[in-house]
Write an enzyme that holds these catalytic residues in place. Structure first.
Site, PDB file in Angstrom:
ATOM      1  CE  LYS A   1      -3.942  -1.974   0.312  1.00 31.06           C
ATOM      2  NZ  LYS A   1      -5.052  -2.528   0.405  1.00 31.06           N
TER       3      LYS A   1
ATOM      4  CE  LYS B   1      -4.579  -9.483  -4.057  1.00 28.91           C
ATOM      5  NZ  LYS B   1      -5.324  -9.315  -2.863  1.00 28.91           N
TER       6      LYS B   1
ATOM      7  CE  LYS C   1     -13.732  -6.335  -2.791  1.00 27.09           C
ATOM      8  NZ  LYS C   1     -13.799  -6.187  -1.351  1.00 27.09           N
TER       9      LYS C   1
END
Ligand code: TYM
Length: 329
Positions: free
Chosen positions: A111, A194, A197
């Site tokens: 992040k 992967k 969203k």
């Protein structure tokens, strides 16, 4: 009886990865365990949603859980922010969670790399909140995907540390759980990494069949195998991985054989895969709209879930407060 718990952040519609990693495994455990499933709306705050998005996303995810087969008669289904005991445990666990171990978490580092302008404290202590979610109901099994493995390891560390410091085995050490042996990682359609969203590579549970066909038909592949029994490239392997999850074994074998003999046509494989995904998701999509629009049902489900979740969490917190030394005058 052992306790199973899982949750998903409410940042938008659920995708096939969320379903395979968390929801599907959870649904299969509902008959045999004490089960809790919740919507992690506090966890969604790290990216600062608007008030409308916050509430709207909780509703979507709630309807998707119910449409996927989470049964409020069997499981306690609740919204994280309606159970304040979680936040109390989060605060207490924070006192024994160390900066070094939180900074080393792979998801945190990722992040920071992706959003260097929003490295907030909530992001850093995300695994502590997650541990509080799990420990507040003293869960033993936590159905999650591969990406949550390290968070579960931290939850075990916090549980062990607490038990050791206060000299009582208050918390069991929770295990990440999947019905197969390995935790699942559903790949995206963009060739690498992967399904997520925010990655723009997701197949959502309530996507229209037309949208699914379009997404699958434009999935990344390669120029095709050039010699027999070649190992597929990552994008092609990813398509096989998704096919393994949604298609019947005979279909997968058929295309694997074609790949091995260099006779495969990716267009045909994708067409088949798209139809199998559409069929796989049809039961969820068919139930979704009705549930989403049923205010009275959603109200009743969340109210009952909140009451049961608070009862369970309050029992844990009474012990935790006693061990810390909080006493009334
Ligand atoms: P979240 O919202 O990122 O993802 C929810 C669940 O979906 C799984 N998942 C996947 N599994 C396989 N393949 C993928 N491509 C894929 N993408 C997502 C995740 O592993 C996860 O199980 N921190 C959690 C939510 C949470 C939680 C908890 C989970 C908060 N508190 C307590 C369990 C217990 C999260 O962000 O998941």
């Amino acid at each position: 009886m052992e306790t199973v718990l899982s949750g998903i952040r409410s940042t938008g519609n659920l995708h096939l990865g969320n379903y395979m990693g968390a929801v599907r495994n959870f649904v299969r455990l509902q008959d045999d365990y004490r089960c809790f499933f919740f919507i992690a709306d506090y966890h969604s705050l790290t990216t600062h949603p608007t008030p409308e998005d916050l509430h709207g996303n909780v509703r979507k995810v709630l309807a998707e859980y119910l449409a996927s087969g989470i049964d409020p008669e069997k499981s306690v289904l609740y919204v994280q922010s309606e159970v304040p005991e979680v936040i109390e445990l989060y605060l207490l666990l924070n006192m024994n969670a160390y900066l070094g171990e939180l900074e080393r978490t792979v998801t945190f580092k990722e992040k920071v790399r992706k959003n260097p302008n929003n490295v907030n404290a909530g992001l850093l202590t995300y695994p502590v909140l997650m541990a509080a979610d799990i420990l507040v109901h003293r869960a033993n099994k936590v159905p999650v995907g591969k990406d949550q493995e390290q968070h579960l390891e931290l939850a075990r560390i916090f549980a062990r540390r607490f038990n050791h410091m206060y000299g009582e085995k208050v918390f069991p050490e929770p295990e990440a759980f999947n019905f197969g042996r390995e935790l699942v990682k559903v790949p995206g359609l963009d060739g690498t990494g992967k399904m997520g969203k925010s990655e723009g590579n997701g197949l959502f549970l309530v996507d229209d069949p037309k949208v699914i066909r379009k997404k699958v038909m434009s999935a990344v592949t390669d120029a095709g195998p050039t010699e027999p029994n070649q190992t597929p490239s990552e994008p092609v392997q990813n398509l096989f991985t998704i096919m393994d999850l949604v298609s019947d074994p005979g279909t997968v074998q058929f295309f694997r054989d074609q790949y091995s003999t260099c006779s495969i046509r990716y267009g045909d494989m994708k067409k088949q895969l798209a139809e199998d995904i559409v069929q796989f998701l049809a039961p969820i999509r068919e139930r979704y709209d009705e549930i989403y629009n049923d205010d009275a049902y959603l109200h009743r489900v969340t109210k009952e879930g909140r009451e049961k979740a608070r009862e369970s969490a309050a029992a844990t917190m009474r012990e935790v407060r006693r061990l810390f030394g909080f006493k009334p005058f």
